[in-house]
Structure formats: C-alpha cells, structure tokens
Design a protein around this motif. Structure first.
Motif, PDB file in Angstrom:
ATOM      1  N   GLU A 152      -9.856   5.206 -11.577  1.00  0.00           N
ATOM      2  CA  GLU A 152      -8.553   5.433 -12.189  1.00  0.00           C
ATOM      3  C   GLU A 152      -7.562   6.103 -11.257  1.00  0.00           C
ATOM      4  O   GLU A 152      -6.372   5.826 -11.296  1.00  0.00           O
ATOM      5  CB  GLU A 152      -8.712   6.282 -13.452  1.00  0.00           C
ATOM      6  CG  GLU A 152      -9.324   5.503 -14.616  1.00  0.00           C
ATOM      7  CD  GLU A 152      -9.350   6.315 -15.891  1.00  0.00           C
ATOM      8  OE1 GLU A 152      -9.280   7.549 -15.793  1.00  0.00           O
ATOM      9  OE2 GLU A 152      -9.421   5.723 -16.974  1.00  0.00           O
ATOM     10  N   THR A 153      -8.042   7.006 -10.417  1.00  0.00           N
ATOM     11  CA  THR A 153      -7.136   7.745  -9.545  1.00  0.00           C
ATOM     12  C   THR A 153      -6.865   7.027  -8.229  1.00  0.00           C
ATOM     13  O   THR A 153      -6.205   7.571  -7.356  1.00  0.00           O
ATOM     14  CB  THR A 153      -7.692   9.147  -9.253  1.00  0.00           C
ATOM     15  OG1 THR A 153      -9.016   9.023  -8.729  1.00  0.00           O
ATOM     16  CG2 THR A 153      -7.713   9.993 -10.509  1.00  0.00           C
ATOM     17  N   MET A 154      -7.385   5.826  -8.089  1.00  0.00           N
ATOM     18  CA  MET A 154      -7.107   5.019  -6.906  1.00  0.00           C
ATOM     19  C   MET A 154      -6.606   3.660  -7.379  1.00  0.00           C
ATOM     20  O   MET A 154      -7.271   2.968  -8.138  1.00  0.00           O
ATOM     21  CB  MET A 154      -8.350   4.857  -6.029  1.00  0.00           C
ATOM     22  CG  MET A 154      -8.847   6.156  -5.422  1.00  0.00           C
ATOM     23  SD  MET A 154     -10.329   5.950  -4.407  1.00  0.00           S
ATOM     24  CE  MET A 154      -9.710   4.902  -3.099  1.00  0.00           C
ATOM     25  N   GLY A 155      -5.428   3.274  -6.948  1.00  0.00           N
ATOM     26  CA  GLY A 155      -4.836   2.042  -7.413  1.00  0.00           C
ATOM     27  C   GLY A 155      -5.323   0.819  -6.659  1.00  0.00           C
ATOM     28  O   GLY A 155      -6.371   0.829  -6.016  1.00  0.00           O
ATOM     29  N   ALA A 156      -4.543  -0.253  -6.747  1.00  0.00           N
ATOM     30  CA  ALA A 156      -4.915  -1.515  -6.111  1.00  0.00           C
ATOM     31  C   ALA A 156      -3.642  -2.307  -5.824  1.00  0.00           C
ATOM     32  O   ALA A 156      -2.557  -1.982  -6.303  1.00  0.00           O
ATOM     33  CB  ALA A 156      -5.850  -2.316  -7.020  1.00  0.00           C
ATOM     34  N   LYS A 157      -3.790  -3.370  -5.012  1.00  0.00           N
ATOM     35  CA  LYS A 157      -2.669  -4.232  -4.665  1.00  0.00           C
ATOM     36  C   LYS A 157      -2.842  -5.584  -5.360  1.00  0.00           C
ATOM     37  O   LYS A 157      -3.950  -6.101  -5.475  1.00  0.00           O
ATOM     38  CB  LYS A 157      -2.596  -4.427  -3.149  1.00  0.00           C
ATOM     39  CG  LYS A 157      -2.251  -3.164  -2.386  1.00  0.00           C
ATOM     40  CD  LYS A 157      -2.139  -3.438  -0.887  1.00  0.00           C
ATOM     41  CE  LYS A 157      -1.769  -2.162  -0.119  1.00  0.00           C
ATOM     42  NZ  LYS A 157      -1.650  -2.423   1.334  1.00  0.00           N
ATOM     43  N   TYR A 158      -1.715  -6.177  -5.803  1.00  0.00           N
ATOM     44  CA  TYR A 158      -1.743  -7.430  -6.544  1.00  0.00           C
ATOM     45  C   TYR A 158      -0.657  -8.362  -6.035  1.00  0.00           C
ATOM     46  O   TYR A 158       0.400  -7.915  -5.576  1.00  0.00           O
ATOM     47  CB  TYR A 158      -1.508  -7.177  -8.033  1.00  0.00           C
ATOM     48  CG  TYR A 158      -2.501  -6.238  -8.671  1.00  0.00           C
ATOM     49  CD1 TYR A 158      -3.644  -6.719  -9.305  1.00  0.00           C
ATOM     50  CD2 TYR A 158      -2.297  -4.860  -8.632  1.00  0.00           C
ATOM     51  CE1 TYR A 158      -4.546  -5.859  -9.893  1.00  0.00           C
ATOM     52  CE2 TYR A 158      -3.203  -3.995  -9.218  1.00  0.00           C
ATOM     53  CZ  TYR A 158      -4.334  -4.494  -9.847  1.00  0.00           C
ATOM     54  OH  TYR A 158      -5.235  -3.630 -10.420  1.00  0.00           O
ATOM     55  N   THR A 159      -0.924  -9.665  -6.149  1.00  0.00           N
ATOM     56  CA  THR A 159       0.050 -10.682  -5.770  1.00  0.00           C
ATOM     57  C   THR A 159       0.029 -11.799  -6.802  1.00  0.00           C
ATOM     58  O   THR A 159      -1.036 -12.223  -7.244  1.00  0.00           O
ATOM     59  CB  THR A 159      -0.267 -11.273  -4.384  1.00  0.00           C
ATOM     60  OG1 THR A 159      -0.138 -10.258  -3.387  1.00  0.00           O
ATOM     61  CG2 THR A 159       0.689 -12.402  -4.036  1.00  0.00           C
ATOM     62  N   PHE A 160       1.218 -12.252  -7.190  1.00  0.00           N
ATOM     63  CA  PHE A 160       1.333 -13.389  -8.104  1.00  0.00           C
ATOM     64  C   PHE A 160       2.438 -14.295  -7.583  1.00  0.00           C
ATOM     65  O   PHE A 160       3.515 -13.827  -7.201  1.00  0.00           O
ATOM     66  CB  PHE A 160       1.666 -12.918  -9.519  1.00  0.00           C
ATOM     67  CG  PHE A 160       1.915 -14.051 -10.483  1.00  0.00           C
ATOM     68  CD1 PHE A 160       0.857 -14.720 -11.064  1.00  0.00           C
ATOM     69  CD2 PHE A 160       3.213 -14.442 -10.780  1.00  0.00           C
ATOM     70  CE1 PHE A 160       1.083 -15.782 -11.941  1.00  0.00           C
ATOM     71  CE2 PHE A 160       3.450 -15.501 -11.655  1.00  0.00           C
ATOM     72  CZ  PHE A 160       2.370 -16.167 -12.240  1.00  0.00           C
ATOM     73  N   ARG A 161       2.185 -15.609  -7.542  1.00  0.00           N
ATOM     74  CA  ARG A 161       3.192 -16.569  -7.079  1.00  0.00           C
ATOM     75  C   ARG A 161       3.760 -17.334  -8.273  1.00  0.00           C
ATOM     76  O   ARG A 161       3.018 -17.968  -9.026  1.00  0.00           O
ATOM     77  CB  ARG A 161       2.605 -17.527  -6.050  1.00  0.00           C
ATOM     78  CG  ARG A 161       3.538 -18.668  -5.673  1.00  0.00           C
ATOM     79  CD  ARG A 161       3.145 -19.355  -4.391  1.00  0.00           C
ATOM     80  NE  ARG A 161       3.544 -18.561  -3.215  1.00  0.00           N
ATOM     81  CZ  ARG A 161       3.587 -19.057  -1.973  1.00  0.00           C
ATOM     82  NH1 ARG A 161       3.256 -20.326  -1.743  1.00  0.00           N
ATOM     83  NH2 ARG A 161       3.949 -18.300  -0.966  1.00  0.00           N
ATOM     84  N   ASP A 162       5.080 -17.269  -8.421  1.00  0.00           N
ATOM     85  CA  ASP A 162       5.783 -17.961  -9.492  1.00  0.00           C
ATOM     86  C   ASP A 162       6.476 -19.186  -8.910  1.00  0.00           C
ATOM     87  O   ASP A 162       7.465 -19.075  -8.189  1.00  0.00           O
ATOM     88  CB  ASP A 162       6.809 -17.011 -10.132  1.00  0.00           C
ATOM     89  CG  ASP A 162       7.646 -17.695 -11.188  1.00  0.00           C
ATOM     90  OD1 ASP A 162       7.209 -18.747 -11.708  1.00  0.00           O
ATOM     91  OD2 ASP A 162       8.741 -17.175 -11.502  1.00  0.00           O
TER      92      ASP A 162
END
Length: 222
Positions: A152-162
C-alpha cells in the motif's frame, strides 16, 4: 526536497520534519501514526517508508546523516541527485496518492500514463475521455485496469493507450482518471481532468489542477 548547490561535495545532512505545521497531522494522542517517506531523486524513483518514528515531544520526524544518491537518473553520469521527502502515515498514509498523470498523442492514439505513490484499498482504475473539460466524459477502457501495487505504501506505474480518438480538424480531448476502491459500493475517486490533448499538445496534472509538464505531488484531501 533537498537541492545542493555543490553536488560534488557529497554533503551529509539531517532531515527534520516538524509535522505539526501540516494541517493533516492527526491530533494528539494519535500523532504516533505519522511517518516520513523518501524517494531517491527529484521526480524519480519510488516513495518508500524511511522507518523513522515520530518524536511526539518535539513533534518531529528526523532522519540522521542522510546523503545524496549517485547515478540514479539516466544517462549514468555519476552526478549526485536530490532526494525528496513527504509526510505519510502508518495505517492511512497522508502522503500522495497520485504522483503523475499525463496524456500524449502517439501514432494516432493517446498514451495515458500515471504513477501512484500510495494505493490504499485500491482495486484498480478506469480512464475517462471527453472533448469538453466540464461534461460528457465516457469510459474508454474495456474493463478495470487492475492495481499492480505490491504494498500500500509503494505505488506503481500504469499505461493505457486510447485509440478511439480522431484528431481531424484539430480536435482536442480531456481525460480523467478514476481510482476504484475495494469496498461493497466500488466507490471511485476522480483525478483530473487533464487537457487539452491534441496531436501536438501533451497534458499533465499539477497539484493545483492546471496543465504543466513539471513534476508534482497531490496530497490526500485535495
């Protein structure tokens, strides 16, 4: 953040965060939950808990003998970097939820990228698009973009192509990011909008909601 004018000096310093000045700090006797998070360089790396416990008499969090980092940001020049710090919490972090949210046209589509610093009870995300910053947003993902944050205290990276966009005639778009929480109602928190995004204009959210390509943090409650 810590910015050193002579990075070659290899400075060592003490970090002291007087947290009572932060209006989101829990009142006594609950201030013992506060923590100090750190990331290794300006706008770079993952926020992590330093493990420092609060001094509830001095109302401060202290990291002794901290120092800069070397060779963390490409290109690997060996240059010293400038660490950053933010207030957090043991069970319900006060630190940032969303660290970045950007949209940029590429190959006739729009790449939407976001990074979280903390994810508390986050099931995943939805991406919404409109040609009007105030109304008309429609969801453009096929299904929930699941959270990949391991802690929970460490986030993440995300990518979405529209690829449902049409830039003919200079058309521009706006995007919102919905964070879906894990609960019975599936409640969501909306971030944005960011825009306008065109074939030649990229967009990024700032803490104040404006458009900027700079780094930002968005504190809980904003």
């Amino acid at each position: 953040g810590v910015f050193v004018t002579d990075p070659a000096a290899g400075l060592t310093y003490n970090v002291v965060y007087n947290y009572l000045a932060n209006p989101m700090t829990p009142a006594s006797p609950n201030e013992g939950v506060v923590r100090l998070a750190r990331r290794p360089a300006y706008c770079f790396g993952t926020w992590s808990d330093t493990g420092v416990l609060p001094d509830t008499t001095a109302h401060a969090l202290t990291i002794p003998n901290d120092t800069q980092n070397t060779a963390l940001v490409p290109p690997d020049t060996g240059a010293k970097q400038n660490p950053e710090y933010v207030l957090g919490g043991k069970d319900a972090p006060l630190a940032i939820t969303l660290a970045s949210f950007t949209a940029e046209a590429k190959d006739g589509c729009v790449d939407i990228d976001w990074e979280t610093a903390t994810e508390i009870n986050t099931a995943g995300f939805h991406v919404w698009r409109s040609d009007n910053p105030l109304t008309g947003f429609v969801r453009v993902d096929d299904g929930l973009i699941a959270s990949t944050s391991a802690v929970e205290t460490m986030g993440a990276k995300y990518t979405f192509r529209d690829c449902g966009v049409d830039f003919t005639g200079g058309k521009k778009y706006y995007y919102m990011l919905e964070e879906v929480e894990i609960n019975a109602k599936g409640d969501g928190n909306m971030h944005g909008p960011i825009g306008p995004v065109s074939e030649t204009i990229a967009a990024a959210q700032t803490a104040g909601g404006g458009k900027s390509s700079g780094c930002f943090i968005n504190t809980a409650g904003e």
